[in-house]
Design an enzyme around this catalytic site. Sequence first.
Site, PDB file in Angstrom:
ATOM      1  N   LYS A 126      -3.220   0.206  -6.380  1.00  0.00           N
ATOM      2  CA  LYS A 126      -2.107   0.781  -5.389  1.00  0.00           C
ATOM      3  C   LYS A 126      -0.778   0.486  -6.271  1.00  0.00           C
ATOM      4  O   LYS A 126       0.023   1.552  -6.332  1.00  0.00           O
ATOM      5  CB  LYS A 126      -2.119  -0.144  -4.172  1.00  0.00           C
ATOM      6  CG  LYS A 126      -3.424   0.439  -3.338  1.00  0.00           C
ATOM      7  CD  LYS A 126      -3.491  -0.316  -1.920  1.00  0.00           C
ATOM      8  CE  LYS A 126      -4.646   0.004  -1.076  1.00  0.00           C
ATOM      9  NZ  LYS A 126      -4.803  -1.127   0.032  1.00  0.00           N
ATOM     10  N   GLN A 176      -3.092  -6.808   2.531  1.00  0.00           N
ATOM     11  CA  GLN A 176      -4.540  -6.439   1.975  1.00  0.00           C
ATOM     12  C   GLN A 176      -5.592  -7.126   3.070  1.00  0.00           C
ATOM     13  O   GLN A 176      -5.560  -8.465   2.930  1.00  0.00           O
ATOM     14  CB  GLN A 176      -4.930  -6.642   0.596  1.00  0.00           C
ATOM     15  CG  GLN A 176      -6.086  -6.161  -0.030  1.00  0.00           C
ATOM     16  CD  GLN A 176      -6.274  -4.593   0.297  1.00  0.00           C
ATOM     17  OE1 GLN A 176      -5.306  -3.955  -0.163  1.00  0.00           O
ATOM     18  NE2 GLN A 176      -7.291  -4.167   0.324  1.00  0.00           N
ATOM     19  N   ASP A 194       0.764   1.175   6.413  1.00  0.00           N
ATOM     20  CA  ASP A 194      -0.894   1.141   6.492  1.00  0.00           C
ATOM     21  C   ASP A 194      -1.047   1.987   7.902  1.00  0.00           C
ATOM     22  O   ASP A 194      -2.186   2.318   8.066  1.00  0.00           O
ATOM     23  CB  ASP A 194      -1.433   0.139   6.331  1.00  0.00           C
ATOM     24  CG  ASP A 194      -2.065  -0.378   5.043  1.00  0.00           C
ATOM     25  OD1 ASP A 194      -2.069   0.728   4.066  1.00  0.00           O
ATOM     26  OD2 ASP A 194      -2.155  -1.683   4.615  1.00  0.00           O
TER      27      ASP A 194
END
Length: 293
Positions: free
Chosen positions: A54, A98, A121
């Site tokens: 990412k 994460q 997200d």
Amino acid sequence: MAETRILSGNVVSDAVYTALESRIQFLKESSVVPGLAAVIVGENPASQVYVRNKTRKFSELQLHSETIKLPHETTQAVLLDRIVALNNDPLYHGILVQLPLPDHINRALIIDSIAVHKDVDGFHPENLGRLTAGRPRYVPCTPKGIMRILQHYDIDPSGKHAVVLGRSNIVGRPMSILLSQKQKFSNATTTICHSRTADLRALAKQADILIAALGVPEFVDQSFIKEGVTIIDVGINRVDDGSEKGYKLVGDVAFEAVQGIAGSITPVPGGVGPMTIAMLVENTVEAAENSLG
Ligand code: NDP
């Protein structure tokens, strides 16, 4: 036997980056460089790879990103403090934590602590609620990327039966919401399946569009599909292959077994994965634009 068409996430993500160029340029001319803070707790090897992939894209595009690596023993209080600091830091327009987190940390509490306007997200309950209400802020990256793949290849879900295997808040559930929205390029009739579903195979077999997001290597084989189905394989599973690396990546679909039966399919790798990253970049650019007011 008809050939199964490959739906390439690499091709679609390249188109996304091209479309973002002028938006990024405009932001830079306004002295704003879209910035992402990626927080990772512990040493989970797959998570390390995901975060590296990412943030690499952010570097390639000359955007700002920082990975905050915290040891496994990090307490919940320390992690919360870091997130509050990032919420208040204008360098970062987006924050991602994460997953998975170590067991001693309450995942819901951490997600709830991310500022909703930096939740690129789209996992915060307010953002998931907004999506459900048809007024999204940030749409979770993986389902958003899947909708873009369908659009790119002109596979209109309208009136089709979409069967989603998996009900996580990250993939399956938001996917089912996006597919069934009352709007252009949606309007599917949607079934969502999970570990308590009775006769999942029979339901999957009815699908015109089948989304596999279970996390079970090569679970879906030819016995789960009807001819011509569009298959989106979300799974990323490491399986031992005796190679030097020790593993290979496979999806939730037995790719070879469905060839010639499925109408089209996303490969693993090179399907949904690159789109998840592209949508993270897009959401962060959007967050940076929002910061301009
Ligand atoms: P979760 O483990 O959170 O959810 C899995 C879902 O699948 C659950 O709803 C579970 O049911 C269901 N399930 C699991 N096994 C079975 C089974 N045998 N039969 C029926 N249902 C089952 O996973 P995620 O949603 O986070 O991820 C799914 C997969 O997608 C993983 O392989 C992950 O690595 C991958 N992924 C890929 C991304 C990408 O960019 N390509 C991004 C995110 C994830 P229940 O709810 O009843 O437990």
